[in-house]
Design a protein around this motif. Structure first.
Motif, PDB file in Angstrom:
ATOM      1  N   THR A 480      17.838   0.796  20.669  1.00 17.24           N
ATOM      2  CA  THR A 480      18.418   2.289  19.951  1.00 17.24           C
ATOM      3  C   THR A 480      20.686   1.642  20.459  1.00 17.24           C
ATOM      4  OG1 THR A 480      19.073   3.115  21.864  1.00 17.24           O
ATOM      5  CG2 THR A 480      17.301   3.499  20.352  1.00 17.24           C
ATOM      6  N   SER A 481      21.642   2.424  19.700  1.00 14.13           N
ATOM      7  CA  SER A 481      22.652   1.772  19.629  1.00 14.13           C
ATOM      8  C   SER A 481      23.588   3.374  19.466  1.00 14.13           C
ATOM      9  CB  SER A 481      23.423   1.034  19.142  1.00 14.13           C
ATOM     10  OG  SER A 481      22.951   0.816  17.683  1.00 14.13           O
ATOM     11  N   GLY A 482      24.677   3.274  19.877  1.00 18.84           N
ATOM     12  CA  GLY A 482      25.524   4.740  19.368  1.00 18.84           C
ATOM     13  C   GLY A 482      25.429   5.554  20.484  1.00 18.84           C
ATOM     14  N   THR A 483      25.062   7.000  20.568  1.00 15.86           N
ATOM     15  CA  THR A 483      25.391   8.000  21.701  1.00 15.86           C
ATOM     16  C   THR A 483      24.634   7.955  23.041  1.00 15.86           C
ATOM     17  OG1 THR A 483      25.967  10.208  19.961  1.00 15.86           O
ATOM     18  CG2 THR A 483      25.334  10.336  21.954  1.00 15.86           C
ATOM     19  N   GLN A 484      25.222   7.730  23.894  1.00 16.12           N
ATOM     20  CA  GLN A 484      24.484   7.005  25.205  1.00 16.12           C
ATOM     21  C   GLN A 484      23.904   8.524  26.366  1.00 16.12           C
ATOM     22  OE1 GLN A 484      26.907   4.623  27.732  1.00 16.12           O
ATOM     23  NE2 GLN A 484      27.909   3.600  26.214  1.00 16.12           N
ATOM     24  N   ARG A 485      23.407   8.366  26.892  1.00 15.79           N
ATOM     25  CA  ARG A 485      22.820   9.426  28.008  1.00 15.79           C
ATOM     26  C   ARG A 485      21.795  10.062  27.270  1.00 15.79           C
ATOM     27  NH1 ARG A 485      21.288   8.119  32.837  1.00 15.79           N
ATOM     28  NH2 ARG A 485      21.279   9.998  33.531  1.00 15.79           N
ATOM     29  N   VAL A 486      21.503   9.170  25.822  1.00 17.07           N
ATOM     30  CA  VAL A 486      20.016  10.346  25.048  1.00 17.07           C
ATOM     31  C   VAL A 486      18.898  10.535  25.970  1.00 17.07           C
ATOM     32  CG1 VAL A 486      19.256  11.695  23.291  1.00 17.07           C
ATOM     33  CG2 VAL A 486      21.404  10.318  23.030  1.00 17.07           C
ATOM     34  N   PRO A 487      18.406  11.165  26.365  1.00 12.39           N
ATOM     35  CA  PRO A 487      17.016  11.170  26.808  1.00 12.39           C
ATOM     36  C   PRO A 487      15.762  10.675  25.941  1.00 12.39           C
ATOM     37  CG  PRO A 487      17.414  12.923  28.048  1.00 12.39           C
ATOM     38  CD  PRO A 487      18.459  12.353  27.273  1.00 12.39           C
ATOM     39  N   VAL A 488      15.222   9.550  25.665  1.00 18.68           N
ATOM     40  CA  VAL A 488      14.040   9.217  24.810  1.00 18.68           C
ATOM     41  C   VAL A 488      12.935   9.013  25.487  1.00 18.68           C
ATOM     42  CG1 VAL A 488      16.148   7.761  23.613  1.00 18.68           C
ATOM     43  CG2 VAL A 488      14.854   6.636  25.327  1.00 18.68           C
ATOM     44  N   ALA A 489      12.159   8.924  24.629  1.00 19.39           N
ATOM     45  CA  ALA A 489      10.189   9.119  24.696  1.00 19.39           C
ATOM     46  C   ALA A 489       9.827   8.693  23.638  1.00 19.39           C
ATOM     47  CB  ALA A 489       9.677   9.786  25.204  1.00 19.39           C
ATOM     48  N   LEU A 490       8.364   7.482  24.529  1.00 20.72           N
ATOM     49  CA  LEU A 490       7.901   6.758  23.831  1.00 20.72           C
ATOM     50  C   LEU A 490       6.220   7.600  23.613  1.00 20.72           C
ATOM     51  CD1 LEU A 490       7.300   3.586  21.093  1.00 20.72           C
ATOM     52  CD2 LEU A 490       7.107   2.344  23.292  1.00 20.72           C
ATOM     53  N   GLU A 491       5.412   7.229  22.795  1.00 20.08           N
ATOM     54  CA  GLU A 491       4.332   7.998  22.992  1.00 20.08           C
ATOM     55  C   GLU A 491       3.347   6.628  22.414  1.00 20.08           C
ATOM     56  OE1 GLU A 491       3.296  12.515  21.583  1.00 20.08           O
ATOM     57  OE2 GLU A 491       5.158  12.300  20.618  1.00 20.08           O
ATOM     58  N   LEU A 492       2.092   6.799  23.549  1.00 22.40           N
ATOM     59  CA  LEU A 492       0.712   5.933  22.910  1.00 22.40           C
ATOM     60  C   LEU A 492       0.046   6.933  23.054  1.00 22.40           C
ATOM     61  CD1 LEU A 492       1.653   2.325  25.287  1.00 22.40           C
ATOM     62  CD2 LEU A 492       2.915   3.349  22.460  1.00 22.40           C
ATOM     63  N   ILE A 493      -0.121   6.868  21.386  1.00 20.90           N
ATOM     64  CA  ILE A 493      -2.074   7.899  21.023  1.00 20.90           C
ATOM     65  C   ILE A 493      -2.705   7.158  21.153  1.00 20.90           C
ATOM     66  CG2 ILE A 493      -1.662  10.141  20.060  1.00 20.90           C
ATOM     67  CD1 ILE A 493       0.909  10.007  19.107  1.00 20.90           C
ATOM     68  N   PHE A 494      -3.446   7.783  22.160  1.00 25.30           N
ATOM     69  CA  PHE A 494      -5.374   7.235  22.114  1.00 25.30           C
ATOM     70  C   PHE A 494      -6.516   7.931  21.621  1.00 25.30           C
ATOM     71  CE2 PHE A 494      -2.794   4.056  24.607  1.00 25.30           C
ATOM     72  CZ  PHE A 494      -3.363   3.033  24.724  1.00 25.30           C
ATOM     73  N   ARG A 495      -7.374   7.226  21.198  1.00 26.00           N
ATOM     74  CA  ARG A 495      -8.007   8.156  20.730  1.00 26.00           C
ATOM     75  C   ARG A 495      -8.939   8.541  21.763  1.00 26.00           C
ATOM     76  NH1 ARG A 495     -12.658   5.453  16.233  1.00 26.00           N
ATOM     77  NH2 ARG A 495      -9.916   5.773  14.745  1.00 26.00           N
ATOM     78  N   PRO A 496      -8.886   9.188  22.187  1.00 25.54           N
ATOM     79  CA  PRO A 496     -10.278  10.420  23.257  1.00 25.54           C
ATOM     80  C   PRO A 496     -11.334   9.353  23.026  1.00 25.54           C
ATOM     81  CG  PRO A 496      -9.811  12.183  21.516  1.00 25.54           C
ATOM     82  CD  PRO A 496      -9.131  10.641  21.027  1.00 25.54           C
ATOM     83  N   GLY A 497     -11.955   9.387  24.876  1.00 23.66           N
ATOM     84  CA  GLY A 497     -13.007   8.770  24.553  1.00 23.66           C
ATOM     85  C   GLY A 497     -12.955   7.801  25.475  1.00 23.66           C
ATOM     86  N   GLY A 498     -12.023   7.635  25.674  1.00 20.21           N
ATOM     87  CA  GLY A 498     -11.631   5.581  27.073  1.00 20.21           C
ATOM     88  C   GLY A 498     -10.956   6.296  28.023  1.00 20.21           C
ATOM     89  N   THR A 499     -11.456   5.341  28.832  1.00 24.86           N
ATOM     90  CA  THR A 499     -10.855   5.680  30.457  1.00 24.86           C
ATOM     91  C   THR A 499     -10.143   4.471  30.492  1.00 24.86           C
ATOM     92  OG1 THR A 499     -12.323   3.394  30.311  1.00 24.86           O
ATOM     93  CG2 THR A 499     -13.239   5.833  31.513  1.00 24.86           C
ATOM     94  N   PHE A 500      -8.711   4.752  31.439  1.00 24.85           N
ATOM     95  CA  PHE A 500      -7.278   3.971  31.683  1.00 24.85           C
ATOM     96  C   PHE A 500      -6.912   3.104  33.214  1.00 24.85           C
ATOM     97  CE2 PHE A 500      -5.878   7.273  28.355  1.00 24.85           C
ATOM     98  CZ  PHE A 500      -5.572   6.709  27.720  1.00 24.85           C
ATOM     99  N   THR A 501      -7.072   2.021  33.100  1.00 29.37           N
ATOM    100  CA  THR A 501      -5.516   1.736  34.287  1.00 29.37           C
ATOM    101  C   THR A 501      -5.046   1.702  33.887  1.00 29.37           C
ATOM    102  OG1 THR A 501      -7.099  -0.446  33.614  1.00 29.37           O
ATOM    103  CG2 THR A 501      -8.523   1.052  35.092  1.00 29.37           C
ATOM    104  N   GLY A 502      -3.712   1.898  35.269  1.00 29.48           N
ATOM    105  CA  GLY A 502      -2.551   1.174  35.451  1.00 29.48           C
ATOM    106  C   GLY A 502      -1.401   2.620  34.932  1.00 29.48           C
ATOM    107  N   ILE A 503      -2.196   3.379  34.826  1.00 27.18           N
ATOM    108  CA  ILE A 503      -0.783   4.155  34.569  1.00 27.18           C
ATOM    109  C   ILE A 503      -1.130   5.631  35.028  1.00 27.18           C
ATOM    110  CG2 ILE A 503      -1.333   3.356  31.926  1.00 27.18           C
ATOM    111  CD1 ILE A 503      -2.722   6.086  31.377  1.00 27.18           C
TER     112      ILE A 503
END
Length: 570
Positions: A480-503
């Motif tokens: 991103t460029s331009g206005t500073q200090r804007v909060p941002v969020a990136l979403e990684l949307i997974f299919r239900p039914g699996g299992t996670f590690t490392g988060i």
């Protein structure tokens, strides 16, 4: 089920499928020994659907609702009722069915037909109770199957069939009057009505039917250079249009219509995920981003594989049989009607499994490397998906707290060397006093539109996404460029039914997680997607102006502008 899911039974069959022309009809009972095993299996599967629908039929002969069939919401409706006629006709006709020539099932069917006649409007139409009333196209959806059912019933040899046929003919000819004059809503409705008229004309020739069909066909087929129809509805309406055009081409002797079908089938081969699902992200209809397999394409692929001796289409048939085999039961009347379809398909040719393919009219890029594939999508807040076998990242989204309008999406995808670029530029202005000479006398704010006010302190936020292949997967860079200090969020949307590690779990959320650093893993069955590195500078995942969280396990990466982060998937 019908177009809005009226019938929810254990069988995977659809009421909305078009009928197949009755030319070359050979009663199954005469040549039962020649019926291929796969067709016998579909007949037995159909028996379960018939039993399910019979259990939902109103049996009180003194009731005005007698013969009607309820849906899963206990609503009587024409579509569920017609389904009993359609599936029941297949069963009465098939000697390998346990309902073959059943007098009890015939009574059920006759009661259902009489219910359809009673609830049919004077203009010949029926209602789709979830949305359309006095609906010509929804009448067409029923008619194209019920004409097929009429012929199956007639050929079944069941005793006392004449009364049922007479009642069904009454319904169909009334419907034919509506189809000859009525209007439509959507592009595919033109072909629904035309196919229904084609079927009626095959059975009861009428110049009014063919004249109206020619009117709709004069608008030409709505297929683009990519091979996609106007609605881009890959799970529902594209395959429906293929089937309808085959019906019309055969019934009205217009083989040129098959060129559009071939073009769509050629394109669809590149819309297949590695696990046999179909890409639906660019759809303009209700199947957008749904999880679906390719059973609805089985009939057109099989028909043209045989007609053209096309090995690639044969390979698609084999793939569909493996990934969605039981679901092709919704096309049983097609296969009972035409023994040509019983022939062995030609030798399969290798399917495209390793490619980069662009579909500019759909705003889509498909990248597949055997068991790994991804989709890039324009004009959509979900702009990236990644699949590795049965492990599915079903969407990636990016948002910022920028004046309540920071949900990222791009109008187009541009290839730059080995990278794909997506960009978005947003402005956040402030507004000066309203021009004095234009001020209203009463101080009404609504009479002072913003577009008439001078702007100042205009803030700008530009977001650029760069996507490229790596040796083992994909890399996504967000800057991103331009206005500073804007909060941002990136979403990684997974299919239900699996299992996670490392988060790590975000407290007070149902299924939201944070990847603060390092890599995470998502495992589904025997397949695993590895993703990272992460960044987690805050926990505000419900940014103002962003879309609500999806009902799926979601991993967030967070930060502030100026934001630059590279995440890799393998």
């Amino acid at each position: 089920m019908d177009r809005r899911g009226f019938v929810k039974s254990s069988t995977a069959v659809l009421c909305m499928l078009p009928v197949f022309p009755a030319k070359g009809f050979v009663p199954v009972k005469i040549i039962d020994k020649k019926v291929p095993p796969w067709l016998k299996a579909l007949i037995q599967q159909n028996d379960h659907g018939v039993e399910s629908l019979r259990s939902l039929q109103i049996e009180d002969s003194g009731s005005s609702e007698f013969g009607g069939v309820k849906d899963a919401y206990d609503i009587l409706n024409p579509h569920s009722t017609a389904a009993l006629v359609q599936w029941g006709a297949c069963a009465l006709f098939s000697s390998s069915s346990r309902f073959y020539q059943s007098p009890q099932l015939l009574d059920n069917i006759n009661a259902a037909v009489l219910y359809l006649v009673r609830t049919q409007h004077e203009d010949g139409t029926i209602d789709l109770l979830s949305t359309n009333f006095h609906s010509t196209p929804d009448t067409g959806f029923l008619v194209k199957r019920l004409v097929m059912a009429y012929t199956l019933l007639e050929k079944s040899g069941t005793a006392d069939m004449e009364k049922v046929l007479a009642n069904l003919k009454t319904f169909l000819l009334r419907a034919g009057k509506a189809l000859s004059v009525g209007g439509i809503h959507t592009p595919n409705h033109r072909w629904v009505v035309t196919a229904a008229l084609t079927k009626l004309n095959e059975r009861w020739p009428n110049p009014a039917y063919t004249a109206r069909a020619e009117q709709w066909l004069a608008e030409k087929i709505d297929i683009d250079k990519d091979g996609q129809y106007n609605e881009k509805s890959t799970f529902i309406y594209s395959s429906l249009t293929d089937r309808l055009l085959i019906t019309i081409a055969k019934g009205l002797n217009k083989p040129e219509l098959l060129d559009a079908v071939r073009k769509n089938l050629d394109m669809t081969m590149y819309y297949v995920h590695s696990n046999g699902e179909i890409v639906t992200d660019a759809s303009g209809r209700q199947d957008k981003a749904v999880v679906g397999t390719l059973e609805n394409y089985y009939y057109p692929y099989r028909y043209l594989a045989l007609k053209d001796q096309n090995g690639a289409y044969a390979a698609m048939c084999e793939m569909i049989e493996k990934t969605a085999g039981p679901k092709i039961g919704g096309f049983l009347d097609y296969f009972l009607s035409d023994t040509f379809l019983w022939n062995e398909i030609p030798a399969a040719k290798p399917l495209p499994l390793n490619y980069v393919r662009t579909f500019p009219n759909s705003g889509l890029v498909r990248i597949r490397r055997n068991e790994r594939d991804c989709t890039l999508i324009a004009n959509n807040p979900v702009w990236f998906t990644f699949m590795k076998g049965n492990a599915v990242l079903q969407g990636m989204r990016f948002a910022s707290s920028f004046f309540g309008k920071g949900q990222f999406q791009t109008e187009k995808i541009v290839q730059n060397g080995n990278k794909w670029e997506m960009t978005q530029q947003l402005e956040g202005p402030y507004f000066q006093p309203y021009p004095k000479e234009q001020l209203p006398d009463d101080g009404d704010w609504d009479k002072m539109p913003r577009n008439a006010r001078p702007q100042s302190e205009i803030q700008i936020l530009e977001t650029k996404v760069m996507i490229m292949e790596t040796e083992n997967g994909m890399e996504v860079e967000i800057t991103t460029s331009g206005t500073q200090r804007v909060p941002v969020a990136l979403e990684l949307i997974f299919r239900p039914g699996g299992t996670f590690t490392g988060i790590s779990k975000i407290e007070n959320t149902k299924d939201s997680w944070l990847l603060k650093s390092g890599t995470g893993n998502y495992k589904f069955s025997n397949d695993t997607i590895t993703f990272g590195p992460g960044t987690g500078l805050h926990k505000n995942i419900a940014l103002r102006g962003a879309l609500p969280a999806m009902d799926a396990p979601t991993v967030y990466l967070t930060g502030f502008t100026p934001f630059r982060h590279i995440i890799r998937f393998s």
